[in-house]
Design an enzyme around this catalytic site. Structure first.
Site, PDB file in Angstrom:
ATOM      1  N   SER A  34       1.980 -16.061   1.886  1.00  0.00           N
ATOM      2  CA  SER A  34       2.029 -16.395   0.458  1.00  0.00           C
ATOM      3  C   SER A  34       1.842 -15.138  -0.390  1.00  0.00           C
ATOM      4  O   SER A  34       1.077 -15.118  -1.354  1.00  0.00           O
ATOM      5  CB  SER A  34       0.974 -17.449   0.105  1.00  0.00           C
ATOM      6  OG  SER A  34       1.304 -18.125  -1.083  1.00  0.00           O
ATOM      7  N   LYS A  92       6.603 -20.625  -4.589  1.00  0.00           N
ATOM      8  CA  LYS A  92       7.330 -19.745  -3.676  1.00  0.00           C
ATOM      9  C   LYS A  92       8.386 -20.494  -2.858  1.00  0.00           C
ATOM     10  O   LYS A  92       9.265 -19.858  -2.266  1.00  0.00           O
ATOM     11  CB  LYS A  92       6.346 -19.027  -2.755  1.00  0.00           C
ATOM     12  CG  LYS A  92       5.394 -18.092  -3.512  1.00  0.00           C
ATOM     13  CD  LYS A  92       4.495 -17.332  -2.569  1.00  0.00           C
ATOM     14  CE  LYS A  92       3.572 -16.381  -3.310  1.00  0.00           C
ATOM     15  NZ  LYS A  92       2.308 -17.015  -3.699  1.00  0.00           N
ATOM     16  N   SER A 102       1.105 -21.709  -5.531  1.00  0.00           N
ATOM     17  CA  SER A 102       2.036 -21.023  -4.632  1.00  0.00           C
ATOM     18  C   SER A 102       3.140 -21.912  -4.080  1.00  0.00           C
ATOM     19  O   SER A 102       4.022 -21.421  -3.365  1.00  0.00           O
ATOM     20  CB  SER A 102       1.272 -20.365  -3.479  1.00  0.00           C
ATOM     21  OG  SER A 102       0.703 -19.157  -3.908  1.00  0.00           O
ATOM     22  N   LYS A 136       4.526 -25.628   2.629  1.00  0.00           N
ATOM     23  CA  LYS A 136       3.825 -24.584   1.892  1.00  0.00           C
ATOM     24  C   LYS A 136       2.554 -25.153   1.278  1.00  0.00           C
ATOM     25  O   LYS A 136       2.483 -26.340   0.967  1.00  0.00           O
ATOM     26  CB  LYS A 136       4.751 -24.051   0.777  1.00  0.00           C
ATOM     27  CG  LYS A 136       4.249 -22.828   0.055  1.00  0.00           C
ATOM     28  CD  LYS A 136       4.470 -21.567   0.849  1.00  0.00           C
ATOM     29  CE  LYS A 136       3.851 -20.352   0.176  1.00  0.00           C
ATOM     30  NZ  LYS A 136       2.379 -20.363   0.157  1.00  0.00           N
TER      31      LYS A 136
END
Length: 208
Positions: free
Chosen positions: A96, A39, A36, A198
């Protein structure tokens, strides 16, 4: 002085984002699945569109059948439901949300396929030389790879180019109607001074 112990993990990189100075690294050019962390690039492209005036925070993104079919983490909106770009970005970063990544991709580039092409073009523009994106959310894909060095370049770019969105990376929760979404990034609550960016996890990469 305190000696640095090797990180008990995969590739690692520690650097000063103000000048790019490398402070510590392990295997920073080894290919790795971004999970993720992908992202961050999806958000970067959205921020670019907003800054260019082609996208507004109060514009709407729509949940397509493709977005609806994505597995968790997700918001789980029904097909046809709408979300503002602002809430979509916050959901992307905090929760997420895999479905929201598709919604943003389709809004920005017209299709997921074109958005992925745009991701790879922009990756080259900011110096990510060993990264290949094949989807906008980081769900398992053998071809989707990056390196710690490349992710460092992306992290530095998103903080340098869009400081006005820095508070998004530090948010720990968000409400959408009656739904409360909480961040997967436990460092934001457990490590003093942590302010983003993140996290990600898939089995092929472990915790990123």
């Amino acid at each position: 002085t305190t000696s640095l112990r090797p990180a008990m993990a995969g590739p690692a990189l520690l650097f000063d984002p103000s000048n790019g100075k490398l402070l510590y690294a392990e295997d920073m050019d080894d290919l790795w699945h971004p999970a993720s962390l992908t992202k961050v690039m999806t958000a970067y492209l959205a921020f670019r569109e907003i800054k260019a005036g082609r996208l507004r925070l109060d514009d709407k993104v729509v949940c397509s059948e493709r977005a609806f079919s994505e597995p968790p983490s997700k918001i789980g909106l029904p097909v046809g439901a709408e979300l503002s770009v602002e809430l979509a970005l916050q959901s992307l970063i905090i929760k997420s949300a895999n479905d929201v990544a598709i919604m943003l991709a389709e809004k920005i580039s017209g299709s997921e396929q074109q958005f992925v092409a745009d991701m790879n073009r922009v990756a080259r523009e900011i110096g990510m030389t060993r990264t290949i994106f094949v989807n906008p959310n980081g769900l398992p894909a053998k071809e989707q790879v990056t390196t710690a060095r490349d992710m460092g370049r992306l992290a530095r770019a998103v903080l340098r180019d869009f400081p006005e969105f820095a508070p998004y990376w530090a948010m720990t929760d968000i409400r959408i109607g009656k739904i409360r979404l909480s961040s997967h990034n436990s460092l934001l609550k457990s490590f003093e001074g942590a302010d983003g960016i993140k996290t990600g996890f898939i089995c092929d990469s472990g915790f990123n």
